[in-house]
Design an enzyme around this catalytic site. Sequence first.
Site, PDB file in Angstrom:
ATOM      1  N   GLU A 183     -18.392   3.774  76.157  1.00 36.72           N
ATOM      2  CA  GLU A 183     -17.430   5.096  76.648  1.00 36.72           C
ATOM      3  C   GLU A 183     -16.724   4.857  77.861  1.00 36.72           C
ATOM      4  OE1 GLU A 183     -21.343   7.133  75.366  1.00 36.72           O
ATOM      5  OE2 GLU A 183     -20.636   5.175  76.097  1.00 36.72           O
ATOM      6  N   ARG A 204     -30.899 -15.597  63.685  1.00 39.01           N
ATOM      7  CA  ARG A 204     -31.529 -15.991  65.016  1.00 39.01           C
ATOM      8  C   ARG A 204     -30.775 -15.775  66.224  1.00 39.01           C
ATOM      9  NH1 ARG A 204     -33.414 -22.106  63.375  1.00 39.01           N
ATOM     10  NH2 ARG A 204     -34.770 -21.631  61.460  1.00 39.01           N
ATOM     11  N   ARG A 222     -48.879 -17.860  54.683  1.00 41.60           N
ATOM     12  CA  ARG A 222     -50.187 -17.148  55.152  1.00 41.60           C
ATOM     13  C   ARG A 222     -49.802 -16.193  56.145  1.00 41.60           C
ATOM     14  NH1 ARG A 222     -54.196 -21.416  57.299  1.00 41.60           N
ATOM     15  NH2 ARG A 222     -55.449 -19.419  57.685  1.00 41.60           N
TER      16      ARG A 222
END
Length: 356
Positions: free
Chosen positions: A47, A179, A290
Amino acid sequence: MMRKAIALAARGVGKTAPNPAVGCVIVRDGAIVGTGWHRKAGTPHAEVHALAAAGPLAEGADVYVTLEPCAHYGKTPPCAEALVAARVGRVFVGQLDPNPLVAGKGMQILRDAGISVESGILEENCRRLNEPFLKWITTRRPFVVLKSALTLDGKTATASGDSQWVTSAPARREVHRLRGILDAIMVGVGTVQKDDPLLTCRIPGGKNPVRIVVDSGLNVPLHAALLDGKVARTIVATCNTDFAKQAEVARHGAEILVCREKDGQVDLDDLFAKLGALGLQSVLLEGGSRLAGSALRAGCIDKCLIFVAPKLVAGEGMGLFAGAGVGLMKDAIALEQVKVRKIGPDLLIEGYPVRK
């Protein structure tokens, strides 16, 4: 005009943490007289940039801003007060700010000054801009994005473990863009042992994420490329309380983050709570199977980004999730708000796991 404000806000995504990305457009007599976006934490908000561009033309003008103007003093003064001082006519807000320091106070400052305020303009689009901030500011936990790449027959690698490359160069560039805008990237120690990844952003000018290795037993190779703390910050999360091993890993460039143990492994719920306390608002979960399986079963994944390559391994291979899955298809975890787009020859499927 709100779409223009959203496009402006998008320029700041990944650069404003711990603040949200915000865009602002000021319109007078149907013409845009000022625009701005928040560019970096500690610098003027959207703003303020837009008001400076509009100058005296801001008086009586319409203001379109993607997030409720702030109402508190931090490194910069409150934007709500700046809008009041500029004597703007009306303010259109995309989304209310859930930050307890704001949470409707900015809107009230404007209304108390006699300024007309309308909220909820393209609200869902505005929310998408700041998913990590919105989760972190309300829960103090990071927004977790699972990223993976699969062949058409659901393989992340061949039976021998070869995975370079499942997807095309354009898809890999998109991963490096991710990333560069998310705070951290996370892998399991098995990925480090197998691939020795650097886990940096390869896009010119992109920032490197904080690298997190989930390593319950502190078995990370001391020669691992990502232990080089000069390239980027590295955190090794463990439940191993062997102080000598912790000190040895720390000497090679990593920070040690000791977490609760659950079933012999790092308790992911505790890990993400600790990462949130460190101020990390977003985590890109990249591997391996995993860790991905454990995170999914623990309900830690907020968003999935699955790249699908038009390839077939046609035999044994590795899948996205290791460990126990559901026994019945009716119990499968569904994704909602699914979007599909093409990146090079590959498809990117985006969706949010449905919480049961």
